[in-house]
Design an enzyme around this catalytic site. Structure first.
Site, mmCIF file in Angstrom:
data_model
loop_
_atom_site.group_PDB
_atom_site.id
_atom_site.type_symbol
_atom_site.label_atom_id
_atom_site.label_comp_id
_atom_site.label_asym_id
_atom_site.label_seq_id
_atom_site.Cartn_x
_atom_site.Cartn_y
_atom_site.Cartn_z
ATOM 1 C CB CYS A 106 -88.893 -11.849 -10.235
ATOM 2 S SG CYS A 106 -88.090 -11.377 -11.780
ATOM 3 C CG HIS A 147 -87.461 -7.789 -8.862
ATOM 4 N ND1 HIS A 147 -87.374 -9.157 -8.985
ATOM 5 C CD2 HIS A 147 -87.944 -7.565 -7.608
ATOM 6 C CE1 HIS A 147 -87.797 -9.725 -7.867
ATOM 7 N NE2 HIS A 147 -88.146 -8.788 -7.028
ATOM 8 C CD GLU A 199 -96.525 -24.842 -5.035
ATOM 9 O OE1 GLU A 199 -96.124 -24.248 -6.054
ATOM 10 O OE2 GLU A 199 -95.797 -25.584 -4.355
ATOM 11 C CG ASN A 234 -89.387 -8.621 -3.432
ATOM 12 O OD1 ASN A 234 -89.453 -9.187 -4.529
ATOM 13 N ND2 ASN A 234 -88.260 -8.144 -2.952
#
Ligand SMILES: *[C@@H]1O[C@H](CO)[C@@H](O)[C@H](O)[C@H]1NC(C)=O
Ligand SMILES: *[C@@H]1O[C@H](CO)[C@@H](O)[C@H](O)[C@H]1NC(C)=O
Ligand SMILES: *[C@@H]1O[C@H](CO)[C@@H](O)[C@H](O)[C@H]1NC(C)=O
Ligand SMILES: *[C@@H]1O[C@H](CO)[C@@H](O)[C@H](O)[C@H]1NC(C)=O
Ligand SMILES: *[C@@H]1O[C@H](CO)[C@@H](O)[C@H](O)[C@H]1NC(C)=O
Ligand SMILES: *[C@@H]1O[C@H](CO)[C@@H](O)[C@H](O)[C@H]1NC(C)=O
Length: 370
Positions: A142, A290, A208, A312
């Site tokens: 996270c 988190h 990425e 999230n």
């Protein structure tokens, strides 16, 4: 006539293909759930039976919760058949203290006379500054996601619209965590601050596609970043922190500086589906476990509640298309971490006073992007 029937049939197919929302759960079965969420469990296996039991218990809890008045609804999502141990692995983030208190480049408070707008919503920015909602999988990365998302957003703001998807894997695999801040590193947890420090010292974060996410099933991976092959794309020179537990400083930094990496207690978020969440109980200890991204705030007119808008990294199946709204309250509680029984970094006393729903105002930072 025939044409419109075809169109209606297509629409019905589309509508029925979506997994049910909270008000459509009566009679929902595990078999249908497995199909809806493309779960790999084989009917007849022990695993299938184990997951079915979990699913049924959670479905019953969700329906019982929704039968009571509340400002949010619980629902079924891809996490509904995960074990508690698997769910806990999603987390892995506790507040930084000693080591990192001093390493923020500067502190952000609300400038004198600053008038915060009535609402801020970076999901609606144009040009966009948020990449698509991510899925950390069964890995406590996270913190790497919150950090990467915040670098992406800062770069998009600085470059006036160049929004690139950056490598969470580089951060997950390569960020050192010798003091075990927020966990033991990689999929076992760390902090966004450590990630910013890492990107600064490494000389950049790549994209990425050059270093793709492979930690979905919980393997942190060995750092294999080669700056010759995987070109560093964005540099970070440090990070700034909003004054801890100060609502107006957080709103000001969010408004003036863009999305923020934050820490929260998400230990009861798994079933959240929609509405304004107020399920963090201040009579209990807060367990900030988190890291996520704060992307706005506003007022829900129907509920007559102020909220923080949070992105999230549990895929778009979670919550409101991947987002959760937390009630904007001013309660505080004591954070006692579950990972090391109170240690943000190893050997420290990290019993801290944290304010805002789920401790949202305690640890609010954004990266300084070169
Ligand atoms: C990085 O890649 C380059 C080009 O292929 C290679 O020459 C170099 O040895 C690599 N560096 C490391 C540390 O593997
Ligand atoms: C990042 O900073 C380093 C060191 O100053 C520099 O060599 C590199 O070119 C920079 N990279 C980017 C993508 O700006
Ligand atoms: C937030 O910080 C400001 C100073 O910037 C201070 O006046 C205010 O009282 C603080 N609020 C809280 C809740 O601590
Ligand atoms: C909050 O926690 C306390 C202490 O465990 C408990 O007595 C209380 O019922 C809880 N309240 C809610 C709303 O869950
Ligand atoms: C809160 O944490 C402290 C210290 O670990 C513990 O003694 C206390 O029982 C906890 N309180 C609750 C309500 O869990
Ligand atoms: C840890 O810090 C908290 C908050 O500053 C303090 O209340 C507590 O007494 C400390 N505990 C120990 C064992 O030092």
């Amino acid at each position: 006539m025939r044409f419109s029937l075809v169109v209606i049939a297509a629409l019905v197919a589309l509508v029925t293909a979506a997994p049910p929302k909270w008000h459509q759960l009566t009679g929902y079965t595990f078999e249908q759930y497995v199909a809806d969420y493309r779960k790999p469990h084989m009917k007849g296996s022990d695993e299938y039976a184990m997951r079915e039991k979990l699913f049924n218990a959670r479905l019953a809890e969700v329906m019982a919760f929704n039968a009571q008045p509340a400002s949010y609804k619980k629902g079924i999502n891809h996490l509904s058949d995960w074990t508690d141990v698997e769910r806990k692995r999603l987390n892995g983030r506790i507040p930084d203290t000693k080591a990192q208190l001093t390493s923020a480049a500067f502190e952000v408070s609300a400038p004198a006379g600053f008038q915060a707008p009535l609402s801020v919503d970076y999901t609606k920015s144009y040009p966009p500054i948020l990449t698509a909602v991510k899925d950390q999988g069964q890995c406590g990365s996270c913190w790497a996601h919150a950090a990467t998302e915040s670098i992406e957003s800062q770069f998009a703001i600085k470059s006036e619209g160049e929004l690139f998807v950056l490598s969470q894997q580089q951060i997950t695999s390569c960020t050192p965590n010798p003091d075990q801040c927020g966990g033991t590193g990689g999929c076992a947890g760390a902090t966004a601050e450590l990630a910013f420090d890492y990107v600064k010292s490494a000389g950049g974060i790549t994209e990425e596609w050059m270093y793709s996410y492979t930690s979905y099933f919980g393997d942190s991976g060995v750092c294999s970043w080669n700056s010759t092959l995987q070109t560093p794309f964005v540099n970070v020179t440090g990070y700034a922190r909003a004054t801890r537990n100060n609502d107006s400083a957080v709103a000001a930094s969010l408004t003036l500086n863009g999305p923020q990496a934050i820490s929260v207690d998400a230990s009861h978020w798994f079933e959240y589906e929609s509405g304004v969440y107020n399920g963090c109980n201040y009579s209990n200890n807060i367990s900030m476990d988190h890291a996520v991204q704060l992307v706005g705030y506003g007022h829900d007119a129907a509920l007559n509640l102020d909220y923080w808008l949070v992105r999230n990294s549990w895929s778009a199946s979670f919550g409101e298309e991947g987002f959760i709204r937390l009630i904007r309250d001013n309660e505080c509680g004591t954070n006692v971490d579950w990972i090391t029984g109170g240690g943000g970094c190893i050997g420290e006393n990290n019993t801290v006073w944290a304010c805002g729903q789920c401790g949202i105002l305690y640890d609010v930072v954004y990266p300084l992007v070169a």
